[in-house]
Design an enzyme around this catalytic site. Structure first.
Site, PDB file in Angstrom:
ATOM      1  N   HIS A 184      51.708   3.368  35.749  1.00 27.74           N
ATOM      2  CA  HIS A 184      50.313   3.763  35.532  1.00 27.74           C
ATOM      3  C   HIS A 184      50.099   5.264  35.736  1.00 27.74           C
ATOM      4  O   HIS A 184      49.156   5.847  35.205  1.00 27.74           O
ATOM      5  CB  HIS A 184      49.414   2.962  36.474  1.00 27.74           C
ATOM      6  N   ASP A 438      48.190   0.118  14.408  1.00 28.99           N
ATOM      7  CA  ASP A 438      48.632  -0.106  13.032  1.00 28.99           C
ATOM      8  C   ASP A 438      50.142   0.102  12.898  1.00 28.99           C
ATOM      9  O   ASP A 438      50.628   1.229  12.858  1.00 28.99           O
ATOM     10  CB  ASP A 438      47.883   0.851  12.099  1.00 28.99           C
TER      11      ASP A 438
END
EC number: 2.3.1.-
Length: 515
Positions: A184, A438
């Site tokens: 993180h 995408d």
């Protein structure tokens, strides 16, 4: 509260003299970000070309400052973390850890992959659902979903020369799983979105659409307290900062009730909320506000899907947990501050490629009784008012100053409220647009006819977040996102004993819908 833990670390690899050394940004070197690693798995209902994906990501790390993604993590002489960024990457020191495997079967036939959420079944059923995720912690699943030998804790990165990113691509006859793993400290989810957008642009052959990497060495969140106007505005909850005995009492309650007794009895599960249910709740909330005359001159009569979702989930948790009705509830709602950083001139724009942790929290304080007895619209509107009041440059600067001062002087995070408060935390990843990733330029063939699914070619139908935590995360979770059909996906951690009560509430929603 991982900041209360100590441990010995193995000797790190020798420093490579040609590496560029960069100190961690302030909020990246935080106990919370250091103690949490992510494995974000995207299910795409098409067969992707792993080599195209690998080559595109490798190329991205060759473009300008994007090479920072391939940095190694080290600890400096003062104990702080720093990046060692290679000048270039090769087989010996790759920019990211990578592995791929192909299975001659469908996802549903694989013993591990079949345990992941089935998005098309859930969407067709149209009912709220809770899915157990305890299997994600098993060695069998982790070895399946993650790149072999890739670290999952800070200590693993410190004692190795491993890059920050790990990518695992698993192909089946009807789908592809792409898992991106990272600590993180690298970034928040908006930063991951920037990485995925840039990766996709290179994949499409559009390097001209790759945005410049922001914050290679300079920390854009540094100097937030240098306000444009003096004096610096007072933080709205400054007078409730827990210090001295109040912080000690809160910490003691936390350690005794959670760290010592409950940490191994908490469970994280996936919650699926169909689009129609949230739409109905939001419409009802807006009607309630109108009927109660909640509109005033300062706050527009509006609640978002996120406001309603957080209000609803807080009520679900409280009904299951049953705390004292008079107890204070602290609803902690994280937000991305990139738009404020742009307003202050710290970054070029709110949509630039800032790969770091740039999130803060707005707080809403109500009583348990109010959340349970008032209409849902009331709680949602209180959350909305908190966002309007606290999500601005002046309040961000004031909060940042208190948080840094508390960490630097008291050596613990700044907490606001009262020592006996009940906390419910939510991080909303919807704006990261993870369901819009995408990968279509890497599609070899369709795994499912486009007429039988909501997600477009090369875009995910489901996203699962797993990882490793160095501290208890009870009453903490995320809204993973909103899929192409408008359904919401949550991942939340609660006491193991109360999950049946949560499931019963979601079942009641389905029964009410069927009635």
């Amino acid at each position: 509260m991982g900041f209360l833990r100590f441990g010995r670390e193995s000797a790190p690899p020798p420093t490579v003299q040609s590496d560029t050394i960069i100190p961690f940004h302030y909020w990246d070197d935080d106990h919370h970000t250091r103690g949490l690693s992510f494995d974000v798995t995207f299910r795409v209902d098409d067969i992707l070309d792993p080599e195209k994906l690998r080559c595109a990501l490798s190329r991205l790390l060759e473009l300008g400052d994007w090479r920072k993604l391939g940095a190694r993590i080290r600890r400096n002489a003062e104990g702080g973390l720093e990046y060692h960024v290679p000048q270039c990457f090769d087989d010996k020191r790759p920019g990211f850890a990578y592995s791929t495997v192909a299975y001659d079967m469908n996802v549903a036939d694989h013993p591990q992959a079949s345990r992941l959420a089935q998005p098309h079944y859930l969407d067709a059923a149209g009912r709220p659902a809770v899915q157990d995720t305890t299997y994600t912690a098993t060695p069998e699943f982790r070895s399946f979903i993650r790149t072999p030998a890739f670290p999952d804790r800070l200590e693993g990165w410190l004692r190795s020369d491993s890059p920050q990113l790990g990518v695992r691509i698993i192909t089946f006859l009807d789908a592809t799983l792409v898992t991106v793993s990272f600590l993180h400290s690298l970034t928040d989810m908006m930063g991951l979105d920037a990485v995925l957008d840039a990766w996709s642009a290179v994949l499409r052959g559009r390097e001209d659409e790759v945005k410049s990497f922001v914050g290679f060495a300079h920390d854009p969140l540094a100097g937030l307290t240098e306000s444009k106007t003096e004096p610096l505005q007072k933080y709205v909850f400054a007078d409730t900062l827990l210090l001295g005995w109040t912080w000690f009492w809160f910490a003691l309650r936390y350690i005794v009730t959670i760290e010592l007794f409950w940490q191994h009895r908490e469970e994280e599960r996936v919650i699926f909320l169909p689009a129609k249910h949230l739409q109905q709740m939001r419409s009802k909330a807006m009607a309630e506000l109108t009927a109660r005359g909640a509109h005033d001159s300062d706050t527009p009569l509006f609640v978002s899907e996120g406001d309603v979702l957080f209000a609803w989930w807080t009520r679900v948790v409280l009904r299951a947990e049953k705390p004292d009705p008079s107890r204070t509830v602290n609803m902690r709602n994280t937000y991305c501050c990139r738009s404020i950083l742009a307003e202050l001139g710290h970054i070029p724009s709110a949509t630039c490629a800032l790969v770091t942790n740039a999130v803060f929290a707005t707080l809403t304080f109500l009583s348990v009784r109010q959340v349970l007895e008032e209409p849902l619209g009331f709680t949602a509107f209180e959350i909305r008012k908190s966002l309007i009041q606290q999500r601005n440059a002046e309040q961000l600067q004031a909060l940042d100053r208190i948080q840094r001062k508390t960490l630097d002087n008291a050596h613990h995070p700044a907490l606001f409220g009262n020592p006996s408060m009940y906390t419910v935390m939510m991080s909303n990843w919807v704006k990261a647009k993870l369901f819009q990733v995408d990968f279509s330029a890497a599609v070899i063939r369709k795994g499912m006819a486009t007429g039988k699914r909501s997600n477009q070619l090369g875009r995910p139908s489901c996203i699962q977040g797993t990882g490793t935590k160095g501290y208890a995360t009870r009453n903490t979770g995320v809204v993973i996102g909103k899929d192409a059909a408008g359904n919401f996906w949550l991942l939340y951690s609660l006491r193991k004993e109360i999950w049946p009560a949560v499931e019963q509430q979601l079942l009641s929603m389905s029964l009410d819908d069927a009635a």
